[in-house]
Design an enzyme around this catalytic site. Structure first.
Site, PDB file in Angstrom:
ATOM      1  N   CYS A 114       0.819  -1.220   0.000  1.00  0.00           N
ATOM      2  CA  CYS A 114       0.000   0.000   0.000  1.00  0.00           C
ATOM      3  C   CYS A 114       0.852   1.270   0.000  1.00  0.00           C
ATOM      4  O   CYS A 114       0.344   2.362  -0.258  1.00  0.00           O
ATOM      5  CB  CYS A 114      -0.932   0.002   1.201  1.00  0.00           C
ATOM      6  N   HIS A 254      -3.136   6.963   2.550  1.00  0.00           N
ATOM      7  CA  HIS A 254      -3.589   5.707   1.953  1.00  0.00           C
ATOM      8  C   HIS A 254      -4.989   5.414   2.503  1.00  0.00           C
ATOM      9  O   HIS A 254      -5.219   5.510   3.706  1.00  0.00           O
ATOM     10  CB  HIS A 254      -2.611   4.593   2.330  1.00  0.00           C
ATOM     11  N   ASN A 284     -10.216  -0.126  -0.279  1.00  0.00           N
ATOM     12  CA  ASN A 284      -8.758  -0.057  -0.223  1.00  0.00           C
ATOM     13  C   ASN A 284      -8.196  -0.635  -1.533  1.00  0.00           C
ATOM     14  O   ASN A 284      -8.262  -1.842  -1.751  1.00  0.00           O
ATOM     15  CB  ASN A 284      -8.292  -0.875   0.991  1.00  0.00           C
TER      16      ASN A 284
END
Ligand code: UT7
Length: 331
Positions: A114, A254, A284
């Site tokens: 990520c 993020h 996500n």
């Protein structure tokens, strides 16, 4: 130095198919209420079976070209941050370079989960800073739906698919990337991983039967570390650049969980508007999350030329980091 490195164009793509929380609730034991309350996610986009990560990234590039026409032969280097390459090798960047027709470009994949886009952006920036390269594309692209265990409610509700791309070029020294933090804490490796398919556990009937080619995550532990490390990164970027929280125009974290972002803005005593949030629409999207958010923030007029912008990410590894930049593009 007579120039700095800045983002000079952006592109994004999310697949057409939207999977809502209610639809997920008919697949696993979950509910719209639980997902919204615990994550802030309302829906996610899911790639068509015909689409792989290089296709999502290519469509993000086409979108960039609409806003900012570019001759593919001028591109020097293509960096693709992803944990879901089309295949282990050749790289997704190789496939993309061919699709784009960037015949003078080098191409490499970069895996930092990520935090991949932060790593990709800072790697790309070094090539421009050194003077050897002039026009780079940095992609964050992931097809998480291919590595999510659709029987595991603790992970399948949070991930989604998408791609974003930025162009990096030399810009006026007053603007552009000012500072970068890249960190790793390998002690967290088993907390979030896809155990099989590499040299440790090659694909076998057993690994498939045991669902080892899917994401395994201790969500609670990852959450706690994400809050801590993303806070530390923001703090350090502010401190070593003599900036106060209120000097920052926009923080783009993020998009892992809306509650992680909320905890961060509360910790820094900043108003929620200073933190960009689009997790409700996409979930996500791993390496795509920051470039997708950057793209939307830009097109919504939330990034003004001269604003201080912080990118802040945390993911598997653990790998984490941040970028501080003075926004260059006119809003
Ligand atoms: O992008 C890389 C970094 N990733 C992250 O930062 C993700 C960080 N972690 C998270 O976002 C959260 O930990 C999750 C969203 C994954 C889980 O939320 P949580 O509030 O930490 O839930 P939990 O794991 O502590 O579970 C609480 C309860 C459990 O039930 P019991 O044991 O209390 O009866 C779970 O079984 O919620 C249950 N649960 C669910 N219930 C309904 C877990 N997942 C679900 C679900 N629907 N999807």
């Amino acid at each position: 130095m007579e120039f700095s490195v800045g983002i000079t164009a952006l592109g994004a793509y999310t697949p057409r198919k939207v999977l809502t929380n209610d639809e997920l609730a008919s697949m696993v034991d979950t509910s719209n209420e639980w997902i919204v309350e615990r994550t802030g996610i309302h829906q996610r986009h899911i790639a068509d079976p015909s689409e792989a990560t290089s296709d999502l990234a290519y469509k993000a590039f086409l979108d960039l070209s609409v806003h900012h026409p570019v001759s593919p032969r001028e591109i020097d280097l293509i960096v693709v941050a992803t944990v879901t390459p089309d295949m282990i090798f050749p790289t997704t960047a190789n496939l993309l370079q061919h699709k784009i027709g960037a015949s003078n470009a080098g191409a490499m994949d970069l895996l930092a989960a990520c935090a991949g886009f932060i790593y990709g952006l800072s790697t790309g920036a070094q090539f421009i800073k050194s003077g050897t390269h002039k026009k780079l594309l940095v992609f964050g692209a992931d097809t998480m739906s291919r590595i999510v265990d659709w029987e595991d409610r603790t992970t399948c509700v949070i991930f989604g698919d998408g791609a974003g791309v930025v162009m990096l070029e030399p810009v006026d020294p007053e603007f552009g990337i000012r500072d970068v933090i890249l960190r790793s804490d390998g002690e967290g490796a088993s907390t979030l991983s896809m155990p099989a398919g590499g040299s440790r556990l090659p694909a076998s009937l057993d690994t498939v039967r045991q669902h080892l080619h899917f994401i395994k995550m201790n969500g609670r532990e990852t959450f706690a570390w994400a809050v801590r490390r993303m806070g530390e990164v923001l703090e350090e970027l502010l401190q070593r650049n003599s900036l106060k929280p209120e000097d920052i125009g926009l923080v783009i974290c993020h998009q892992a969980n809306g509650r992680i972002i909320e905890t961060t803005w509360k910790k820094f005593n900043l108003p929620p508007e200073k933190f960009f949030v689009n997790i409700h629409k996409y979930g996500n999207t791993t390496a795509a999350s920051i470039p997708l958010a950057l793209y939307e923030a830009y097109h919504e007029g939330r990034l003004k030329k001269g604003d201080w912008v912080v990118l802040d990410a945390f993911g598997a590894g653990f790998t984490y980091g941040g970028v501080l930049m003075k926004w260059w593009l006119n809003g």
